[in-house]
Enzyme design. Structure first.
Site, PDB file in Angstrom:
ATOM      1  N   ASP A   1     -24.827 -49.467  -5.191  1.00 50.50           N
ATOM      2  CA  ASP A   1     -24.115 -50.502  -4.418  1.00 50.50           C
ATOM      3  C   ASP A   1     -24.631 -50.607  -2.983  1.00 50.50           C
ATOM      4  OD1 ASP A   1     -23.092 -48.216  -3.262  1.00 50.50           O
ATOM      5  OD2 ASP A   1     -20.981 -48.720  -3.590  1.00 50.50           O
TER       6      ASP A   1
ATOM      7  N   HIS B   1     -24.687 -39.388  15.018  1.00 50.39           N
ATOM      8  CA  HIS B   1     -24.433 -40.759  14.540  1.00 50.39           C
ATOM      9  C   HIS B   1     -24.119 -41.741  15.654  1.00 50.39           C
ATOM     10  CE1 HIS B   1     -20.455 -39.227  15.236  1.00 50.39           C
ATOM     11  NE2 HIS B   1     -19.928 -40.417  15.028  1.00 50.39           N
ATOM     12  N   ASP B   2     -23.833 -41.228  16.848  1.00 49.19           N
ATOM     13  CA  ASP B   2     -23.499 -42.073  17.986  1.00 49.19           C
ATOM     14  C   ASP B   2     -24.644 -42.186  18.986  1.00 49.19           C
ATOM     15  OD1 ASP B   2     -20.969 -42.941  17.333  1.00 49.19           O
ATOM     16  OD2 ASP B   2     -19.949 -41.245  18.267  1.00 49.19           O
TER      17      ASP B   2
ATOM     18  N   ASP C   1     -27.234 -42.913  -2.049  1.00 48.39           N
ATOM     19  CA  ASP C   1     -26.433 -43.790  -2.923  1.00 48.39           C
ATOM     20  C   ASP C   1     -26.786 -43.492  -4.376  1.00 48.39           C
ATOM     21  OD1 ASP C   1     -25.052 -45.892  -4.142  1.00 48.39           O
ATOM     22  OD2 ASP C   1     -26.682 -47.313  -3.764  1.00 48.39           O
TER      23      ASP C   1
ATOM     24  N   GLU D   1     -15.400 -33.300  19.990  1.00 48.76           N
ATOM     25  CA  GLU D   1     -16.096 -34.274  20.810  1.00 48.76           C
ATOM     26  C   GLU D   1     -15.290 -34.397  22.094  1.00 48.76           C
ATOM     27  OE1 GLU D   1     -17.724 -38.845  20.422  1.00 48.76           O
ATOM     28  OE2 GLU D   1     -15.671 -38.427  19.805  1.00 48.76           O
TER      29      GLU D   1
ATOM     30  N   ASP E   1     -12.659 -35.992  16.695  1.00 42.53           N
ATOM     31  CA  ASP E   1     -13.142 -37.184  17.378  1.00 42.53           C
ATOM     32  C   ASP E   1     -12.315 -37.531  18.611  1.00 42.53           C
ATOM     33  OD1 ASP E   1     -14.778 -39.809  17.189  1.00 42.53           O
ATOM     34  OD2 ASP E   1     -12.718 -40.540  17.235  1.00 42.53           O
TER      35      ASP E   1
ATOM     36  N   ASP F   1     -14.394 -35.050   9.280  1.00 45.99           N
ATOM     37  CA  ASP F   1     -14.157 -35.682  10.572  1.00 45.99           C
ATOM     38  C   ASP F   1     -12.652 -35.896  10.723  1.00 45.99           C
ATOM     39  OD1 ASP F   1     -14.874 -37.046  13.007  1.00 45.99           O
ATOM     40  OD2 ASP F   1     -16.745 -37.590  12.012  1.00 45.99           O
TER      41      ASP F   1
ATOM     42  N   ASP G   1     -22.743 -42.168  -1.052  1.00 43.69           N
ATOM     43  CA  ASP G   1     -21.470 -41.746  -1.646  1.00 43.69           C
ATOM     44  C   ASP G   1     -21.401 -40.233  -1.791  1.00 43.69           C
ATOM     45  OD1 ASP G   1     -23.115 -41.317  -4.005  1.00 43.69           O
ATOM     46  OD2 ASP G   1     -22.890 -43.453  -4.428  1.00 43.69           O
TER      47      ASP G   1
ATOM     48  N   ASN H   1     -24.849 -44.996  -7.077  1.00 48.12           N
ATOM     49  CA  ASN H   1     -24.355 -46.013  -8.020  1.00 48.12           C
ATOM     50  C   ASN H   1     -24.938 -47.404  -7.766  1.00 48.12           C
ATOM     51  OD1 ASN H   1     -23.017 -46.747  -5.713  1.00 48.12           O
ATOM     52  ND2 ASN H   1     -20.944 -46.544  -6.553  1.00 48.12           N
TER      53      ASN H   1
END
Length: 556
Positions: A25, A328-329, A21, A256, A199, A98, A29, A23
């Site tokens: 928040d 990520h899964d 990150d 996938e 995906d 993706d 990003d 910025n």
């Protein structure tokens, strides 16, 4: 096999929300990715796959896309994305996006128009199907639990969503839908994207009669994959997709794919296959429970070794698989594939050695290269993932205690891989100066990039050496195109194989047991190319491997 530009590449997956990150928040990003390109370049990465950064309500972390042509403001702007493409190109790196085209978001313009006029043109962009006797059209259970059918207000129809109800499935039988999707894909390729991770793509083919099947659970439903497995003809759709888009740009595609039929491997990843490669999920499937995470069994080493070796041998001479330890899964590989006594730096280096040098395209997931671990959450409220919440409820419904249900989530949750990247020992692991969108793993003070870059014996430095060896001028050819040959299968805790090309032969051997093991050498001449520990004695007729030791040997 025909040589392709991507054959000798090493890929890295970025989950942008948790990467870096810039910025404040609390959300990673695009500028954070740009900032870390040199880090990835030094690691030896060629291809960067970025999880969805399109405009989205983020019901399923961006896999519910509301505008395929826009960057989500949480991640930045299209101008920043163009800068990312330019900066990657300067470093001879490739950006892979993706591609989520089985479904979109219920906030997408198409679906909003469909709801506004359920008998109109846009209703046919989706599956608006009449119910049966006041009930849904069939008894399928969605991937995230509950029925795949959601009522369309003020009608007798239901719409299909194989995932969350906010993710309506797109109708690939409608030529207009395909035309719109192909146009969008080509737009991104023309922009300079090198390809796509695709995906849930096998789900695009449906049995339009939507037959019900005998229930497989007390909810009276059956897993929706039953319908996917029963239907034929997805290949024609995939070939059309490839012909209309990817082929025109020599794009790299990694799919996938679950539920592929046994004899279809060549059709999917052969020389003229639907995709460049596809992920090998054979190991991950072993971690599934019969009813959910709560009843999964501990991983059996021999079973794990056997399925990965079988995958390697099945694709030999056909194509390349994309090899992963985590993504990520999935939870962190260090906590999934290593026994408790091996969940240390030596064990993590050993696991990396066995994976990175397999035949196929290595995919490294952010944080894997520093040995990031699963993150224990204090309550279900600390989890964000929709699937985790469903599995937690399943565990409670099966009469597990709250503690037992949380332990199942700790072992299997997708959020284990989504905690912020650990860059340093500074606040929030150096990920953000704000409040991170999800909990930072408390072990960041011990496990982080900054400290490992300073330590020549760290996991990160070992990954650099491992990737460098794989891509080296002397050995790059054998690690790319060499055959895979299993070795020492008579040893229960040894993970070993040869890579062979012509007269060149390399042995990769790793000891997953708690004790030292002596292996009889079949060769008179050996050269150590890499080891995660010092070799205790000269290698003669015997190779002695300590617990968690991995070696890479050139043999005669």
């Amino acid at each position: 096999m025909k040589n392709k530009w991507w054959h000798n590449k090493v890929a890295y997956q970025i989950y942008p929300k948790s990467f870096k990150d810039t910025n404040g928040d609390g959300i990673g990003d695009i500028r954070g990715i740009i900032e870390k390109l040199d880090y990835l370049n030094d690691l030896g990465i060629d291809i960067i796959w970025i999880c969805p950064i399109y405009k989205s309500p983020f019901v399923d972390q961006g896999y519910d896309i509301s505008d395929y042509y826009s960057i989500a403001p949480e991640f930045g702007t299209m101008e920043e994305f163009d800068t990312l493409l330019e900066e990657a190109k300067k470093r001879n790196m490739y950006i892979v996006m993706d591609l989520v085209i089985n479904h979109c978001s219920d906030q997408h313009e198409w679906f909003q128009k469909a709801l506004a006029e359920p008998e109109g043109e846009y209703a046919d962009y989706f599956y608006f199907i009449k119910g049966k006797n006041g009930n849904p059209p069939s008894n399928y259970r969605s991937y995230f639990g509950g029925s795949v059918w959601e009522p369309v207000k003020d009608t007798d129809k239901y719409y299909l969503h194989m995932f969350a109800k906010e993710q309506p499935d797109l109708n690939w039988n409608n030529p207009k839908v395909k035309e719109e999707l192909f146009k969008m894909i080509n737009w991104w390729l023309q922009k300079g994207v090198a390809g796509f991770r695709i995906d849930a793509i096998i789900n695009i083919k449906k049995n339009l009669e939507f037959p019900s099947y005998p229930p497989d659970g007390e909810d009276g439903l059956v897993r929706v994959t039953k319908m996917v497995e029963e239907v034929d003809g997805v290949g024609e759709m995939l070939q059309e997709l490839k012909h209309e888009t990817f082929d025109k740009f020599q794009a790299f595609t990694v799919a996938e794919v679950f539920n592929m039929k046994e004899d279809e491997l060549a059709k999917f990843i052969g020389d003229n296959g639907h995709f460049s490669t596809m992920f090998d999920f054979s190991a991950h499937i072993l971690t599934d429970g019969k009813n959910g995470w709560y009843d999964s069994k501990p991983l059996d080493f021999c079973e794990w070794r056997n399925v990965t070796f079988q995958s390697q041998q099945q694709c030999q001479g056909i194509g390349f698989l994309a090899n992963i330890i985590e993504n990520h899964d999935e939870p962190r590989g260090a906590c999934t594939y290593l026994p408790d006594y091996a969940q240390n730096d030596a064990g993590i280096k050993m696991l990396a050695t066995t994976s990175i040098l397999l035949r196929g395209i290595p995919f490294i997931y952010q944080g894997q290269e520093i040995g990031m671990r699963n993150c224990k959450m204090k309550s279900i409220d600390e989890y964000d993932d929709i699937s985790t919440k469903d599995q937690y409820k399943k565990a409670l419904d099966a009469d597990l205690s709250i503690e037992e249900a949380l332990n199942a989530c700790y072992a299997h949750s997708r959020d284990n891989a989504r905690t912020p990247m650990q860059w340093s020992s500074k606040d929030n692991a150096g990920f953000t100066e704000g409040n991170p969108w999800i909990k930072v793993n408390p072990n960041y003070s011990d496990i982080n990039v900054e400290s490992q870059l300073k330590d020549e014996k760290s996991v990160l430095r070992y990954y650099q050496k491992l990737i460098s060896l794989r891509k080296s001028e002397k050995y790059g050819e054998i690690f790319t195109y060499g055959d895979f040959i299993p070795a020492y299968l008579d040893h229960e805790k040894i993970y070993a194989y040869y890579r062979q090309l012509g007269n060149q032969k390399i042995l990769i051997a790793a000891n997953f047991s708690q004790n030292g093991i002596a292996l009889k050498m079949e060769h008179t001449k050996t050269e150590v190319l890499l080891s995660n520990m010092d070799i205790a004695e000269p290698i003669g007729k015997t190779l002695t491997l300590e617990s968690c030791q991995a070696v890479v040997l050139q043999v005669d």
